[in-house]
Structures are given as C-alpha cells and as structure tokens.
Design a protein around this motif. Structure first.
Motif, PDB file in Angstrom:
ATOM      1  N   LEU A  40     -28.872 -21.956   9.237  1.00  0.00           N
ATOM      2  CA  LEU A  40     -28.956 -22.554   7.907  1.00  0.00           C
ATOM      3  C   LEU A  40     -28.910 -21.455   6.861  1.00  0.00           C
ATOM      4  N   ALA A  41     -27.913 -21.506   5.989  1.00  0.00           N
ATOM      5  CA  ALA A  41     -27.790 -20.548   4.882  1.00  0.00           C
ATOM      6  C   ALA A  41     -27.827 -21.340   3.584  1.00  0.00           C
ATOM      7  N   LEU A  42     -28.826 -21.066   2.757  1.00  0.00           N
ATOM      8  CA  LEU A  42     -29.050 -21.829   1.532  1.00  0.00           C
ATOM      9  C   LEU A  42     -28.525 -21.089   0.306  1.00  0.00           C
ATOM     10  N   HIS A  43     -27.737 -21.788  -0.476  1.00  0.00           N
ATOM     11  CA  HIS A  43     -27.205 -21.269  -1.737  1.00  0.00           C
ATOM     12  C   HIS A  43     -26.489 -19.930  -1.547  1.00  0.00           C
ATOM     13  N   ILE A  44     -25.359 -19.978  -0.860  1.00  0.00           N
ATOM     14  CA  ILE A  44     -24.550 -18.782  -0.643  1.00  0.00           C
ATOM     15  C   ILE A  44     -23.777 -18.477  -1.919  1.00  0.00           C
ATOM     16  N   ARG A  45     -24.007 -17.284  -2.450  1.00  0.00           N
ATOM     17  CA  ARG A  45     -23.320 -16.835  -3.660  1.00  0.00           C
ATOM     18  C   ARG A  45     -22.716 -15.470  -3.374  1.00  0.00           C
ATOM     19  N   PHE A  46     -21.398 -15.364  -3.495  1.00  0.00           N
ATOM     20  CA  PHE A  46     -20.702 -14.104  -3.224  1.00  0.00           C
ATOM     21  C   PHE A  46     -21.042 -13.592  -1.823  1.00  0.00           C
ATOM     22  N   THR A  47     -20.992 -14.473  -0.851  1.00  0.00           N
ATOM     23  CA  THR A  47     -21.201 -14.226   0.587  1.00  0.00           C
ATOM     24  C   THR A  47     -22.660 -14.003   0.972  1.00  0.00           C
ATOM     25  N   SER A  48     -23.581 -13.950   0.011  1.00  0.00           N
ATOM     26  CA  SER A  48     -24.985 -13.685   0.331  1.00  0.00           C
ATOM     27  C   SER A  48     -25.850 -14.905   0.025  1.00  0.00           C
ATOM     28  N   PRO A  49     -26.566 -15.449   1.030  1.00  0.00           N
ATOM     29  CA  PRO A  49     -27.421 -16.610   0.781  1.00  0.00           C
ATOM     30  C   PRO A  49     -28.758 -16.204   0.169  1.00  0.00           C
ATOM     31  N   LEU A  50     -29.348 -17.108  -0.590  1.00  0.00           N
ATOM     32  CA  LEU A  50     -30.687 -16.857  -1.107  1.00  0.00           C
ATOM     33  C   LEU A  50     -31.699 -16.867   0.035  1.00  0.00           C
ATOM     34  N   MET A  51     -31.418 -17.659   1.060  1.00  0.00           N
ATOM     35  CA  MET A  51     -32.342 -17.763   2.183  1.00  0.00           C
ATOM     36  C   MET A  51     -31.565 -18.240   3.402  1.00  0.00           C
ATOM     37  N   PHE A  52     -31.901 -17.718   4.579  1.00  0.00           N
ATOM     38  CA  PHE A  52     -31.236 -18.208   5.776  1.00  0.00           C
ATOM     39  C   PHE A  52     -32.201 -18.242   6.955  1.00  0.00           C
ATOM     40  N   PHE A  53     -31.890 -19.125   7.894  1.00  0.00           N
ATOM     41  CA  PHE A  53     -32.666 -19.275   9.116  1.00  0.00           C
ATOM     42  C   PHE A  53     -31.690 -19.433  10.275  1.00  0.00           C
ATOM     43  N   GLN A  54     -32.033 -18.901  11.430  1.00  0.00           N
ATOM     44  CA  GLN A  54     -31.239 -19.169  12.620  1.00  0.00           C
ATOM     45  C   GLN A  54     -32.132 -19.145  13.852  1.00  0.00           C
ATOM     46  N   THR A  55     -31.892 -20.103  14.728  1.00  0.00           N
ATOM     47  CA  THR A  55     -32.711 -20.235  15.933  1.00  0.00           C
ATOM     48  C   THR A  55     -31.857 -20.239  17.196  1.00  0.00           C
ATOM     49  N   TYR A  56     -30.617 -19.762  17.079  1.00  0.00           N
ATOM     50  CA  TYR A  56     -29.761 -19.662  18.250  1.00  0.00           C
ATOM     51  C   TYR A  56     -30.328 -18.643  19.242  1.00  0.00           C
ATOM     52  N   ASP A  57     -29.803 -18.675  20.454  1.00  0.00           N
ATOM     53  CA  ASP A  57     -30.139 -17.669  21.456  1.00  0.00           C
ATOM     54  C   ASP A  57     -29.852 -16.276  20.890  1.00  0.00           C
ATOM     55  N   GLN A  58     -30.783 -15.337  21.078  1.00  0.00           N
ATOM     56  CA  GLN A  58     -30.641 -14.008  20.488  1.00  0.00           C
ATOM     57  C   GLN A  58     -29.374 -13.293  20.948  1.00  0.00           C
ATOM     58  N   ALA A  59     -28.991 -13.503  22.197  1.00  0.00           N
ATOM     59  CA  ALA A  59     -27.782 -12.851  22.707  1.00  0.00           C
ATOM     60  C   ALA A  59     -26.548 -13.322  21.937  1.00  0.00           C
ATOM     61  N   TRP A  60     -26.525 -14.610  21.577  1.00  0.00           N
ATOM     62  CA  TRP A  60     -25.398 -15.127  20.804  1.00  0.00           C
ATOM     63  C   TRP A  60     -25.436 -14.597  19.365  1.00  0.00           C
ATOM     64  N   ILE A  61     -26.614 -14.515  18.784  1.00  0.00           N
ATOM     65  CA  ILE A  61     -26.746 -13.958  17.436  1.00  0.00           C
ATOM     66  C   ILE A  61     -26.202 -12.530  17.407  1.00  0.00           C
ATOM     67  N   ASP A  62     -26.554 -11.749  18.425  1.00  0.00           N
ATOM     68  CA  ASP A  62     -26.098 -10.357  18.490  1.00  0.00           C
ATOM     69  C   ASP A  62     -24.584 -10.282  18.676  1.00  0.00           C
ATOM     70  N   THR A  63     -24.056 -11.106  19.575  1.00  0.00           N
ATOM     71  CA  THR A  63     -22.613 -11.116  19.826  1.00  0.00           C
ATOM     72  C   THR A  63     -21.844 -11.514  18.574  1.00  0.00           C
ATOM     73  N   TYR A  64     -22.307 -12.558  17.924  1.00  0.00           N
ATOM     74  CA  TYR A  64     -21.661 -13.073  16.713  1.00  0.00           C
ATOM     75  C   TYR A  64     -21.629 -12.009  15.620  1.00  0.00           C
ATOM     76  N   SER A  65     -22.737 -11.289  15.488  1.00  0.00           N
ATOM     77  CA  SER A  65     -22.834 -10.249  14.464  1.00  0.00           C
ATOM     78  C   SER A  65     -21.981  -9.036  14.808  1.00  0.00           C
ATOM     79  N   GLU A  66     -22.082  -8.572  16.047  1.00  0.00           N
ATOM     80  CA  GLU A  66     -21.370  -7.361  16.462  1.00  0.00           C
ATOM     81  C   GLU A  66     -19.853  -7.529  16.394  1.00  0.00           C
TER      82      GLU A  66
END
Length: 216
Positions: free
Chosen positions: A37-63
């Motif tokens: 969940l990314a709230l109020h994305i302005r110029f690619t940066s959200p005011l607030m975000f949350f994520q509860t996906y598996d950590q391995a997927w978060i790392d893969t997605y980011s890398e």
C-alpha cells in the motif's frame, strides 16, 4: 507477516490512529499472501507505505528494480480503478507475475485511487485462489478510506512558509531568525509547526514536501 512501513507520522490523534489501524487490519484479512500500500504518491515518492509480502520477494523486487517494469505500476498510473493480475489484456513481458508465484503470490489484484498527482496504489495477493469481485470492491472501499485519512495538507501559514523558505535557501537558524526579526527559538517553533503540518520527520523532509505541494 510483519508490516514494513515508511513515511512520517501521518496519522495524528489516538482515534485517527486506531481507525487507521482498523482499516489496515481489514486489508490484511483479505490479503492472505500479503499486500503493498502506497498512499499519496507524488513524484514517485509516497507519503506513507506499507508492505507485508514475503521478505524474499520484497528483496527480489527491489534488487531487480521491478517497480519500473511492473505491469501494475503502468495500470495504476494510467487510470483509477481495479484489476486482477491475471487480466489477459495487461501484458507482463518481464514475467514478474510468474516470478511472484514462486514466493506465494499466485493470485492478486491492484487498486488505484486518487488524482494522478497524489495517487494511492494498493496490491493484494493470495496463494490459494483468485479474489472475487465483491472482495476487490470491498478492498477498493478500504483503500479509498485510507487515502482520505492521510490527505496531505495544501497550506502553510505565512510565518511557516517564510521560515521554511529561508532554511531551504541555505540560511542557518541564526541568520534566518535575524532576517525575520525573531528569536532563534521562535524560528524553531515555526519550523516545528511546518514539519507537523507537512507530516514530516525532519526539516529537510518538510522542505521537500513543501516543494512537492508547490508551497514554497
């Protein structure tokens, strides 16, 4: 799954915080394999975000920098509404959805709401089945409610804007206070008020948000 959150202190007041947390809990109940969940994305940066996906997927997605190639990113910023990840009309040339399945994100949906300059995006996932229409519609209501709860401010007082502008221009506190004809402690009070209004943790963050909102 643990919640990973980012952003400033955007939900103020005990009742607001409780209501916000209740909405997040509702979202969590639908997303058996996690959510983003990314709230109020302005110029690619959200005011607030949350994520509860598996950590391995978060790392893969980011890398791998998938945010720039994710079909749901293109969908979310091309229109407001919702879609399933399995939508055959949305191409996935980089095979991101297939890779996500290996991390338990086998079925998903994405909701996009708010104006393009302050867009909120939420993706939810399951490992066992597709989301039903009525579930996605309920998720959309939750996301819209969360979007409204953290509506960014669009105003600063003249005193707050003046203080922030001088710091943004590179003046030190003592020099900025002297230019405004106030004490340094009074300047700090104005900067603190600006940070609170802009929901920022630091003065530098407040300056950036003020620029994003065209307040400086």
């Amino acid at each position: 799954m643990s919640i990973r959150a980012g952003g400033g202190n955007l939900v103020r007041g005990a009742m607001d915080k409780l209501a916000f947390d209740r909405e997040l809990k509702k979202l969590d109940n639908f997303a058996e394999a996690g959510y983003f969940l990314a709230l109020h994305i302005r110029f690619t940066s959200p005011l607030m975000f949350f994520q509860t996906y598996d950590q391995a997927w978060i790392d893969t997605y980011s890398e791998k920098g998938y945010v720039l190639r994710d079909p749901m990113t293109a969908f979310a910023f091309s229109r407001a509404g919702w879609t399933r990840w399995s939508n055959p009309r949305i191409p996935d040339p980089f095979g991101i959805f297939e890779e996500a399945k290996a991390h338990g994100l086998k079925f998903g949906a994405t909701v996009s709401t708010g104006p393009i300059l302050s867009r909120t995006v939420c993706s939810v996932a399951r490992s066992d089945r597709e989301f039903e229409d009525h579930e996605i519609l309920t998720i959309e209501v939750i996301v819209k409610r969360l979007h409204q709860m953290v509506e960014p401010t669009h105003r600063l007082t003249k005193a707050q804007a003046e203080a922030l502008k001088l710091i943004a221009d590179g003046y030190r506190h003592a020099a900025a206070a002297n230019m405004l004809g106030i004490s340094e402690s009074a300047l700090k009070v104005r900067l603190a008020a600006a940070r609170e209004r802009l929901m920022a943790r630091t003065t530098a963050e407040a300056i950036q948000r003020a620029k994003d909102f065209n307040l400086l």
